[in-house]
Design a protein around this motif. Structure first.
Motif, PDB file in Angstrom:
ATOM      1  N   VAL A  12       0.331   7.454   0.099  1.00  0.00           N
ATOM      2  CA  VAL A  12      -0.751   8.382  -0.241  1.00  0.00           C
ATOM      3  C   VAL A  12      -2.115   7.708  -0.086  1.00  0.00           C
ATOM      4  O   VAL A  12      -3.078   8.334   0.376  1.00  0.00           O
ATOM      5  CB  VAL A  12      -0.559   8.958  -1.675  1.00  0.00           C
ATOM      6  CG1 VAL A  12      -0.646   7.866  -2.743  1.00  0.00           C
ATOM      7  CG2 VAL A  12      -1.575  10.047  -1.952  1.00  0.00           C
ATOM      8  N   HIS A  13      -2.208   6.435  -0.416  1.00  0.00           N
ATOM      9  CA  HIS A  13      -3.473   5.727  -0.253  1.00  0.00           C
ATOM     10  C   HIS A  13      -3.769   5.481   1.215  1.00  0.00           C
ATOM     11  O   HIS A  13      -4.926   5.534   1.639  1.00  0.00           O
ATOM     12  CB  HIS A  13      -3.449   4.394  -1.012  1.00  0.00           C
ATOM     13  CG  HIS A  13      -3.517   4.567  -2.494  1.00  0.00           C
ATOM     14  ND1 HIS A  13      -2.885   3.715  -3.371  1.00  0.00           N
ATOM     15  CD2 HIS A  13      -4.131   5.494  -3.253  1.00  0.00           C
ATOM     16  CE1 HIS A  13      -3.114   4.119  -4.617  1.00  0.00           C
ATOM     17  NE2 HIS A  13      -3.866   5.187  -4.569  1.00  0.00           N
ATOM     18  N   MET A  67       6.315   6.288  -1.861  1.00  0.00           N
ATOM     19  CA  MET A  67       6.741   5.710  -0.595  1.00  0.00           C
ATOM     20  C   MET A  67       5.653   4.732  -0.189  1.00  0.00           C
ATOM     21  O   MET A  67       4.472   4.988  -0.404  1.00  0.00           O
ATOM     22  CB  MET A  67       6.848   6.823   0.446  1.00  0.00           C
ATOM     23  CG  MET A  67       7.566   6.432   1.692  1.00  0.00           C
ATOM     24  SD  MET A  67       7.562   7.805   2.866  1.00  0.00           S
ATOM     25  CE  MET A  67       9.279   7.949   3.176  1.00  0.00           C
ATOM     26  N   LEU A  68       6.059   3.602   0.362  1.00  0.00           N
ATOM     27  CA  LEU A  68       5.072   2.674   0.882  1.00  0.00           C
ATOM     28  C   LEU A  68       4.682   3.143   2.284  1.00  0.00           C
ATOM     29  O   LEU A  68       5.504   3.692   3.014  1.00  0.00           O
ATOM     30  CB  LEU A  68       5.642   1.261   0.960  1.00  0.00           C
ATOM     31  CG  LEU A  68       6.180   0.655  -0.337  1.00  0.00           C
ATOM     32  CD1 LEU A  68       6.690  -0.759  -0.075  1.00  0.00           C
ATOM     33  CD2 LEU A  68       5.111   0.641  -1.419  1.00  0.00           C
ATOM     34  N   MET A  70       0.828  -1.202   0.000  1.00  0.00           N
ATOM     35  CA  MET A  70       0.000   0.000   0.000  1.00  0.00           C
ATOM     36  C   MET A  70       0.862   1.252   0.000  1.00  0.00           C
ATOM     37  O   MET A  70       1.756   1.420   0.822  1.00  0.00           O
ATOM     38  CB  MET A  70      -0.930   0.020   1.215  1.00  0.00           C
ATOM     39  CG  MET A  70      -1.731   1.309   1.256  1.00  0.00           C
ATOM     40  SD  MET A  70      -3.000   1.338   2.500  1.00  0.00           S
ATOM     41  CE  MET A  70      -4.433   1.032   1.508  1.00  0.00           C
ATOM     42  N   LEU A  71       0.559   2.166  -0.927  1.00  0.00           N
ATOM     43  CA  LEU A  71       1.317   3.413  -1.025  1.00  0.00           C
ATOM     44  C   LEU A  71       0.915   4.346   0.117  1.00  0.00           C
ATOM     45  O   LEU A  71      -0.239   4.350   0.561  1.00  0.00           O
ATOM     46  CB  LEU A  71       1.064   4.081  -2.368  1.00  0.00           C
ATOM     47  CG  LEU A  71       1.455   3.237  -3.582  1.00  0.00           C
ATOM     48  CD1 LEU A  71       0.974   3.900  -4.865  1.00  0.00           C
ATOM     49  CD2 LEU A  71       2.962   3.026  -3.636  1.00  0.00           C
TER      50      LEU A  71
END
Lengths: 289, 159, 798
Positions: free
Chosen positions: B23-24, B61-62, B20-21
């Protein structure tokens, strides 16, 4: 927005830890440092590692220092740090000049020297800097550490001598008293990869070029350098005529591809033009001009 | 995997996939929708937020990489009813139109002023050169950040 | 009406009318509380992803989605076959062509939609795409518009009955005979091929939708990135056979439109079908590469322009032949009678009697589109064309380009002016505007500097652009899109406590409508703008209209807002008369108040009248209660904003790099409702000019690959490339617009590219360059200097 394929994640606490994790998880594991080469490729699913080993907390890999007659830059040093480093600027202007035109300020907060060297993009600006300065890298595996000249590091586009269970720990640059250096880049827009870039150092002593290094990127120069041009220039006065001749040799040793950044003939011209400009400014800086 | 991070001063823990990024995570897990996304290649900067005090493109970035770290987003700029000088500057100088790039621009502006309280026009343009705006042509964004530099928050405590 | 008149301010410090006012909408955006489509989150909402074709041209042999359907978390996989069963595999375009929603027989551009996955998360939806197996039989693609009409060119639209080639239409305007005669008699004729390459608006927010078909009520609610919510609603009703009263299209906050969000995209339709099939809300958000590769591109006009003049520099005629690349489906949006949009305004701002243009449109294996990106319906192409050929003429005559323009600009007494191709320009004082620009730029000093620099071997360029555009489509007699007339409604309600709500048919994507429309109503009614709420974007709550694009909000909806406010004001007079027990004719208006002539103490404020209107006050026959009004405004003509731009560049001939040193822009958009917002609109458009002139292009290779599918290759200007814009203004109101305003949203995008290109060519003209095509990247500039210019739209061996 694009999303990566499933991947596992571990965080390394030390270099030993990172190497052990690489060995444990095999060839489908990758180190992630700044992530600004790897993660975009993962999002586009061009890269599909099964395990990411995060080395952002490995303090051993950080820091810039002088060690004897070398500048030592840890692999986890961020581009932003190289740009701001007073130590590096004191010895070579090329670092700041190159970093100013690498990516953008936000990306430079994350991207690392080691990451860029290992990504080995054929247009990587730091590769031209490292090749120009005839630097070396330290590569460590479970069997120990070895030193590889930057001019021997690259095996092809996106391929280096760093093995699957190895980690590039630091980059070293010889200190050369009296050297002047410069970096010239042409890009279509700020933050873009170079159409062509040339970096150089020159040591002028007794009115002639005692030593020089020429690094080029994005133009298909073997090992990002132009040794024939360097050999020509050593022992000669840094006149416009000699610089032009050296630049011509450098350009002839390049084999750029045509792409959206420009046709091959233009890039070859830039290899020539930018080599002249970089050598000229480096020589002037060496002579205290 | 479990990820814990302090966002705008509040600690959050969630169970997420490693891929998962960030931002998400911020938008969809924590429902902080002020941070946006706009490209696939880390070029546009609508996702800029702070990690450990530095602006970062959160699409690159994760969330896992931000585990244990401090994150700051646009929602932290205002203190209750009181807007940050950067936000006031954007309002006063018409530094936003559609508003989509604005959170990222303001986070970078805030960081720049924290490092360099009196930046030149060139320094401001350089600081935001990794972020794209399609509406404003940048002049008013630069003026907004200059306004904030000229009108910093007072040290008075505001309730 | 000009902005120099003193305007009273409200208690909050806002102008009650026109003037600088901070934006009401900023409050939410500054806090990160905007509500864009990707922020919409409904209970049970599913996500989706589209599988797209890697080929520009290929037959679909088979599609096997079974593995994708079996993936945990996947709810549905929709293909062209599924849609065919529903009669939805093809949809009409805004140009009376058809476009595939999901490909059935063939794929016709790289990136075309092939399958639609609905899943629990966007991550799973993307995983599922990789499990769909599509077998393609590649076909030779048509990537070069110049070869599309070759006798052996593959036929792209073999789905269309009777289509045996790639021809779409031929169109012309003006008088061929008069033009030929003028050319024959001319002392000087200059010809130039010029390309306006394919570019893309690339708003920061990509396109998307959240579709919620409520299976119990039968109501479809569709949140979507649209600049034209009502037009979309009607098209969905016609296309999908859904009852229109049960469709609600909501355009929430939009992160930039620029024409990219006018068309109906397959993704929207698929999200609706997805919601019908799964019974849950379905969100579709495209990623950036999808946006760049499949949504509405702009321009792609290959133009051959010729200009005829006397030796003294009097223009006699201009002709242009255009080859228009429309991509694989003709989906351009412009008024029906004008398949080439308003291109025939290419005659520009000059006084000459004869002109002719012909436009041939062809299909290619590229994404559909063409009209987008602040083009004012192809006026970007037209303005670029005329301003470039005029500069070429100046070079041929060895005349200063400013002098040549001044010699030929239309004069104030010629307005209203009918051009050789039939446009009726409403008003203009062109020379005045140009002189303001030259003054701000210090034009003569710049030319002196240029001469000095040339002597030293330095290359500095000065480029001018004088543009006239026509916006505010348009009179319903002449202008409709898909049969929907381009007239817009506006509703105004003044509540009992004197606060108002104005409902618009247009849709802001950043232009500040929540502020400017409040200012228009304030100007007419004297209600402070902070007391006026602007409502837009929801088709259930706003009147019908054709939406925001082509800079039409101010000319059309702004006029509607003024007119509806005047209706309210007129009604208020009747109610005030009833309250004051006098005749309506006894009353005079002073902003915000009707008072008795000669007895100013006796009057009623608009707020008092509002309460009167809702009270038990006895009203005369024929006067209804409440204080509301409704208007549908049918514009009598377009409005014609114009401007003069001057760009200064420095070129490094050794590398071809261009640095924009200065950019001066003087705009005349008539009445300036909010100068702060006008300037912001201009700044944004000027940045587009830099981008298009110097770096933006969606190019292709001969195999059909899109070379501009990400922001790594489709480069947009940053704060570094954009100079500190220097703005000026003149104000020449539109005589037919209720408040004299013309609109300005696209002016700078229309006028700026030519200024930049003219500047670069001016810089390197001593090196023998007369023209070079956009984008003027360093490589392209250098190659132009070498006398071997590159083709910028195609990656061919060069």
């Amino acid at each position: 927005m694009q999303t990566p394929a499933p991947v596992d994640y571990a965080r390394a606490r030390s270099v030993e830890d990172a190497i052990a994790l690489l060995e444990q998880h095999g060839e489908e594991s990758r180190l992630v440092a700044g992530g600004h080469s790897l993660i975009p490729m993962m999002r586009l699913r061009l890269a599909r590692p099964e395990m990411l080993i995060d080395i952002n907390d490995v303090d051993e890999l950080k820091g810039i220092r002088v060690e004897g007659d070398e500048l030592v830059v840890g692999a986890m040093v961020r581009h932003a740090e190289v740009l701001d480093s007073a130590v590096l600027a004191e010895h070579y202007a090329i670092f700041r000049e190159a970093e100013k035109v690498i990516a953008d300020p936000i990306v430079r907060n994350r991207g690392t020297v080691g990451g860029s060297m290992c990504q080995a993009d054929p247009s990587e600006d730091l590769s031209a800097v490292g090749a120009a300065l005839k630097g070396t890298v330290e590569i460590r595996g479970s069997g120990g550490s070895r030193t590889v000249p930057i001019r021997e590091l690259h095996e092809g586009p996106y391929e280096t001598k760093v093995g699957p269970a190895e980690i590039l720990t630091e980059v070293r640059f010889p200190i050369r008293p009296g050297a002047g250096s410069a970096y010239e880049k042409v890009e279509r827009r700020v933050g873009d990869w170079p159409v062509a870039s040339v970096g150089a150092y020159v040591v002028v002593s007794g009115g002639v070029v005692a030593d020089c290094g020429i690094g080029l990127t994005a133009v298909g120069a073997t090992h990002f350098c132009a040794p024939d041009a360097e050999a020509f220039l050593v022992g000669k006065e840094p006149t416009e005529e000699n610089l032009a001749a050296a630049a011509q040799l450098a350009a002839e040793s390049c084999s750029p591809n045509s792409d959206q950044r420009g046709p091959a003939d233009y890039k070859k011209h830039l290899a020539n033009e930018l080599t002249q400009r970089a050598l000229r400014r480096a020589a002037q800086a060496s002579q205290g001009a | 995997m479990q990820v814990t991070m302090t966002v705008n001063g509040v600690e959050h823990t969630r169970e997420v996939e490693p891929r998962m990024l960030l931002v998400h995570f911020i938008r969809d897990e924590l429902l902080l929708r002020g941070t946006h996304w706009g490209c696939d290649t880390s070029n546009c900067g609508t996702c800029v937020l702070w990690v450990d005090g530095e602006p970062v493109k959160s699409c690159t970035m994760l969330a896992a990489m931000a585990d244990g770290r401090e994150v700051r987003t646009v929602e932290s700029l205002a203190q209750g009813a009181e807007l940050d000088p950067v936000q006031k500057g954007f309002m006063e100088c018409h530094g936003l139109q559609c508003g989509f790039c604005t959170p990222g621009m303001m986070m970078t502006g805030r960081w720049l002023l924290d490092q360099n309280p009196n930046p030149s026009e060139g320094e401001i343009r350089e600081a935001i050169s990794g972020q794209i705006c399609r509406c404003t042509g940048y002049k008013n964004i630069v003026e907004a950040i200059q306004w904030a530099a000229d009108n910093p928050a007072t040290s008075e405590v505001t309730s | 009406m000009t902005t120099t008149e003193a305007v009273p301010t409200s208690e909050a410090g806002n102008p009650i009318g026109f003037g600088r006012m901070l934006r009401k909408e900023d409050a939410r955006f500054l806090r990160g509380e905007g509500n864009y489509v990707d922020d919409v989150n409904l209970p049970g909402m599913l996500h989706s992803a589209i599988l797209r074709s890697p080929y520009a041209h290929a037959r679909i042999v088979s599609i096997d989605a079974s593995a994708a359907e079996a993936l945990e978390g996947v709810h549905a996989v929709i293909t062209g076959a599924t849609l065919e069963g529903l009669g939805l595999a093809w949809m009409p375009t805004l140009s009376y062509d058809t476009q595939a929603v999901l490909a059935t027989d063939k794929v016709r551009f790289q990136g075309q939609e092939v399958a639609f996955v609905v899943a629990d998360s966007r991550y799973i939806a993307r995983d599922a795409l990789e499990l769909i197996e599509v077998e393609y039989e590649p076909l030779p693609p048509v990537m070069d518009a110049k070869k599309a009409m070759d006798p052996d060119a593959p036929v792209i639209r073999d789905d269309k009955e009777g289509q045996t080639n790639n021809f779409i239409y031929d169109w012309e305007a003006g008088s061929k005979d008069d033009t030929e005669a003028a050319f024959a008699a001319a002392d000087v004729v200059v010809e130039q091929d010029m390309l306006y390459p394919r570019v893309h608006p690339a708003p920061m927010e990509t396109c998307g939708s959240v579709a919620h078909m409520d299976s119990v009520t039968g109501k479809l609610t569709l949140w979507t990135t649209t600049q034209a919510p009502h037009a979309h609603r009607t098209v969905y009703a016609l296309v999908a056979g859904l009852p229109e009263q049960k469709i609600q299209v909501i355009s929430p906050d939009i992160g930039g439109g620029f024409g990219n969000k006018v068309p109906i995209y397959p993704g929207y339709v698929c999200s609706v079908v997805g919601s019908i099939v799964t019974g849950k809300p379905v969100k579709w958000m495209e990623d950036r590469s999808e946006n760049l590769m499949s949504t509405g591109f702009a321009r792609d006009y290959h133009m051959k322009a010729s200009i005829a003049a006397t030796r003294e520099g009097k223009i006699l005629a201009v002709k242009v032949d255009v080859l228009a690349d429309h991509g694989a489906f003709n989906s351009v949006a412009q008024p029906t009678k004008y398949p080439a949009g308003f291109f025939h305004i290419f005659t520009g701002s000059y006084d000459y009697p004869a002109a002719h243009c012909s436009v041939r449109a062809v299909y290619t294996n590229k994404a559909p589109g063409g009209v987008a990106y602040a083009c004012s319906f192809r006026i970007t192409e037209a303005a670029y064309c005329i301003e470039r050929i005029v500069d070429c003429l100046a070079a041929e005559l060895e005349m200063d380009p400013a002098e040549l323009r001044l010699k030929n600009l239309l004069r104030p007494e010629q307005f209203p002016y009918t051009t050789p191709t039939g446009w009726e320009y409403d008003s203009g004082e062109y020379e005045k505007t140009m002189r303001v620009a030259m003054e701000i730029a210090g034009y003569d000093e710049l030319r002196r500097e240029q001469a000095e620099k040339r002597a030293k071997g330095e290359y500095m360029g000065i480029g001018l652009s004088f543009f006239t555009e026509g916006v505010g489509a348009g009179p319903r007699k002449h202008m409709d899109i898909l049969g929907l007339g381009m007239a817009d409604g506006c509703d105004l309600r003044v509540h009992p406590t004197g606060k108002a709500q104005v409902r618009l048919s247009v849709q802001s994507q950043g232009q500040g409508h929540e502020t400017t429309f409040a200012q228009i109503v304030a100007h007419e009614l004297g209600i402070p703008p902070e007391d006026i709420e602007v409502i837009h974007g929801d088709t259930d709550n706003t009147p019908f209209g054709l939406g925001t694009y082509g800079s039409r909000s101010t000319p059309v909806s702004g006029a509607a807002a003024a007119m509806v406010a005047r209706r309210v004001r007129d009604k208020a007079r009747l109610i005030a008369a009833a309250a004051l027990e006098c005749a309506p004719d006894d009353l005079e208006w002073d902003l915000g108040r009707w008072f008795v002539k000669g007895d100013p103490e006796r009057g009623r404020t608009i707020q008092e009248i509002a309460m009167d209107a809702h009270s038990a006050l006895d009203l005369p026959d024929g006067v209804e209660g409440h204080l509301d009004a409704q208007v549908v405004y049918n514009p009598p003509n377009l409005t014609y904003p114009y401007g003069c731009y001057i760009c200064v560049v420095d070129v490094d001939p050794g590398t071809g790099q261009v640095k924009v040193r200065r950019f001066v822009a003087v705009d005349d958009c008539g009445t300036r409702i909010n100068p702060m917002i006008v300037e912001g609109q201009v700044h944004g458009g000027l940045a587009e000019g830099i981008g298009m002139a110097l770096m933006q292009v969606i190019a292709f290779d001969e195999d059909g690959n899109n070379l501009g599918g990400s922001f790594m290759d489709y480069l947009l200007p940053t704060a570094i490339e954009c100079p500190n814009w220097e703005l000026g203004e003149t104000v020449t109101p539109s005589p037919h617009h209720p408040i004299g305003a013309k609109g300005v949203g696209e002016s700078a995008t229309v006028g700026s590219p030519a200024a930049v290109v003219n500047a670069v060519v001016d810089a390197i003209s001593p090196l023998g360059v007369r023209h070079a095509d956009m984008p003027l990247t360093p490589a392209n500039v250098w190659r132009a200097i070498q006398g071997r210019p590159v083709r910028t739209d195609m990656a061919v061996e060069q």
